[in-house]
Scaffold this motif. Structure first.
Motif, mmCIF file in Angstrom:
data_model
loop_
_atom_site.group_PDB
_atom_site.id
_atom_site.type_symbol
_atom_site.label_atom_id
_atom_site.label_comp_id
_atom_site.label_asym_id
_atom_site.label_seq_id
_atom_site.Cartn_x
_atom_site.Cartn_y
_atom_site.Cartn_z
ATOM 1 N N ILE A 298 0.846 -1.204 0.000
ATOM 2 C CA ILE A 298 0.000 0.000 0.000
ATOM 3 C C ILE A 298 0.876 1.247 0.000
ATOM 4 C CG2 ILE A 298 -1.734 1.288 1.300
ATOM 5 C CD1 ILE A 298 -2.726 -1.409 2.385
ATOM 6 N N GLU A 299 1.909 1.240 0.852
ATOM 7 C CA GLU A 299 2.833 2.375 0.882
ATOM 8 C C GLU A 299 3.504 2.568 -0.477
ATOM 9 O OE1 GLU A 299 7.018 3.800 2.991
ATOM 10 O OE2 GLU A 299 5.937 2.057 3.785
ATOM 11 N N ALA A 300 3.946 1.466 -1.087
ATOM 12 C CA ALA A 300 4.606 1.569 -2.391
ATOM 13 C C ALA A 300 3.676 2.180 -3.431
ATOM 14 C CB ALA A 300 5.083 0.189 -2.842
ATOM 15 N N SER A 301 2.398 1.786 -3.401
ATOM 16 C CA SER A 301 1.430 2.341 -4.350
ATOM 17 C C SER A 301 1.223 3.827 -4.112
ATOM 18 C CB SER A 301 0.101 1.588 -4.224
ATOM 19 O OG SER A 301 -0.895 2.169 -5.028
ATOM 20 N N LEU A 302 1.092 4.236 -2.845
ATOM 21 C CA LEU A 302 0.878 5.655 -2.542
ATOM 22 C C LEU A 302 2.096 6.486 -2.922
ATOM 23 C CD1 LEU A 302 -0.902 5.348 0.922
ATOM 24 C CD2 LEU A 302 -1.956 5.803 -1.301
ATOM 25 N N GLY A 306 2.218 9.436 -5.849
ATOM 26 C CA GLY A 306 2.554 10.756 -5.327
ATOM 27 C C GLY A 306 1.750 11.179 -4.126
ATOM 28 N N SER A 307 0.641 10.490 -3.813
ATOM 29 C CA SER A 307 -0.213 10.946 -2.711
ATOM 30 C C SER A 307 0.462 10.797 -1.354
ATOM 31 C CB SER A 307 -1.555 10.205 -2.730
ATOM 32 O OG SER A 307 -1.392 8.834 -2.452
ATOM 33 N N GLY A 341 -10.010 12.096 -0.194
ATOM 34 C CA GLY A 341 -8.824 12.375 -0.989
ATOM 35 C C GLY A 341 -8.213 11.144 -1.615
ATOM 36 N N ALA A 342 -7.348 11.374 -2.600
ATOM 37 C CA ALA A 342 -6.683 10.281 -3.317
ATOM 38 C C ALA A 342 -5.812 9.479 -2.362
ATOM 39 C CB ALA A 342 -5.838 10.853 -4.450
ATOM 40 N N GLY A 343 -6.047 8.177 -2.328
ATOM 41 C CA GLY A 343 -5.265 7.319 -1.436
ATOM 42 C C GLY A 343 -5.721 7.339 0.004
ATOM 43 N N GLY A 344 -6.807 8.062 0.296
ATOM 44 C CA GLY A 344 -7.317 8.102 1.666
ATOM 45 C C GLY A 344 -7.968 6.788 2.067
#
Length: 420
Positions: A298-302, A306-307, A341-344
């Protein structure tokens, strides 16, 4: 630390330059260090310090606190920098970067001694080699040990073991007077109780002896999806009361214009789930290491989108179980995708309040505490949306407190449950 720029004196606004104390570590006034220390993961509160300290020992921390007290300079510890409301930031003061105190010491079968600046990942890396693990872990292992114990620390095993702060044998603490003290339930017990869960108000944790328990080699992750919030909360309450699973947490997810609720129940065994009221179920087997690292993708995707680097005006509150369904229903009805928000994301799980024994760790005044975490991400540069999110967070904190709940990992206020 030789790459940093250092000065023998520190310029204090309105008071001129004062001689710096003798440290084994270093004190930096380099622009890059000051810029790093003036923001946190939340990135919507900014405060510029006078200097950033990189202590080599706990004695350095005590020396800095005494220096600050003598000269009227605030001294604030910073762990991994993952606070979201400026708790580890300070204007015209000294930030003590605790990451330079990151040692993990030899340990026994039921405990490990860890410097406060160590990440929980370093603890897990060490303990899993011998098949042990702290009883309660955060979802995100890059948080610092001292930072999490200073807030309390909840996780999916809190229904069994309480908070992270309930699972320490002793602490080394620098008091507000600059004294380095070891405390435990039997030695300096008042200080031991005061520093856990109060975000540095009563001292800076520099080392902790953390409890350990046996870790399974493999687990089964049950992901149960619900359309009905009441059924979701009821099944969570049933599972934590029965101690049916080792780990129980959950999320709310916005899918096709409606909120869905995902209960994650994890165990090395396979407890029955046929009596629960979920709409669908997915069961996945994993190694225990894969499970504790579940946030990494999940961290890698965010990060890739850029979020991860955008402002994060988050709100984490602890709701009383008797009011939770109504508050959550109202809050989620108003929580549109643009206000998340994006990635929230939204965290949503409960535990019996009585499991938390550390007296200053905030909980709800109710048999059950429901953790509701609105993990917002604001569009960069959009000050209007950022303020709307902050206003919504403030309203949620006020509602939680009014009903007998509390704010969690939020700048302390006299109205917080058990905070002072």
């Amino acid at each position: 630390m030789a790459h940093h720029e250092f000065e023998p004196r520190l310029a204090i606004p309105g008071r001129g330059a004062v001689a710096l104390p003798e440290l084994a570590g270093t004190l930096s006034v380099r622009d890059r260090d000051l810029a790093d220390a003036e923001r946190d993961f939340g990135d919507h509160v900014h405060r510029r310090p006078l200097a950033v300290a990189f202590p080599a020992t706990a004695v350095d921390v005590a020396t800095l606190v005494r220096f600050g007290r003598t000269h009227g300079i605030p001294v604030v510890p910073r762990g991994a920098g993952h606070s979201v409301d400026g708790q580890a930031l300070v204007d015209a003061g000294i930030v003590v970067d605790m990451s330079s105190l990151g040692g993990v010491r030899p340990f026994g079968p039921d405990r490990i001694s860890v410097d406060a600046g160590a990440r929980w990942r370093a603890v897990v890396d060490a303990t899993l080699r011998t098949g042990s693990v702290p009883p309660v872990l955060p979802d995100y292992l890059e948080l610092s040990v001292g930072g999490l114990l200073s807030t309390g620390g909840f996780g999916g095993a809190s229904h069994r073991y309480g908070s992270q702060a309930d699972n320490v044998h002793d602490l080394d603490v620098v008091t507000p007077d600059g004294e380095l003290v070891t405390c435990s339930p039997s030695t300096n017990a008042a200080l031991f109780d005061a520093v856990r869960g109060t975000q540095g108000r009563h001292g800076i944790i520099t080392r902790a002896t953390v409890a350990l328990t046996r870790a399974p080699s493999r687990v089964r992750r049950h992901r149960l999806t619900y359309h009905d919030l009441g059924a979701y909360l009821g099944d969570q309450r049933r599972l934590v009361d029965e101690l049916r699973f080792d780990h129980v947490d959950g999320q709310a997810r916005y899918v096709d214009g409606r909120w869905r609720f995902v209960l994650e129940a994890v165990s090395a065994q396979s407890p029955p789930i046929g009596d629960l009221r979920h709409d669908s179920a997915e069961i996945v087997e994993a190694t225990y290491r894969e499970f504790v690292d579940r946030i990494l993708p999940i961290e890698a995707s965010l990060r890739s989108t850029g979020s991860w680097y955008h402002p994060h005006p988050r709100a984490n509150v602890l709701l009383p179980g008797s009011h939770a369904e109504k508050v959550l229903g109202d809050a989620l009805a108003a929580l549109t995708p643009d206000m998340l928000g994006a990635g929230g994301s939204v965290l949503l799980y409960l535990f019996p309040s009585a499991r938390v024994s550390a007296p200053r760790v905030p909980i709800a005044r109710d048999p059950y505490t429901v953790l509701f975490g609105v993990q917002r991400t604001a569009p960069p540069g959009d000050l209007v949306t950022l303020q709307r999110m902050r206003d919504a967070n403030a309203a949620l904190h006020a509602t939680a407190r009014r009903l007998g709940g509390a704010s969690y990992a939020f700048p302390l206020d006299a109205t917080d449950a058990r905070a002072a």
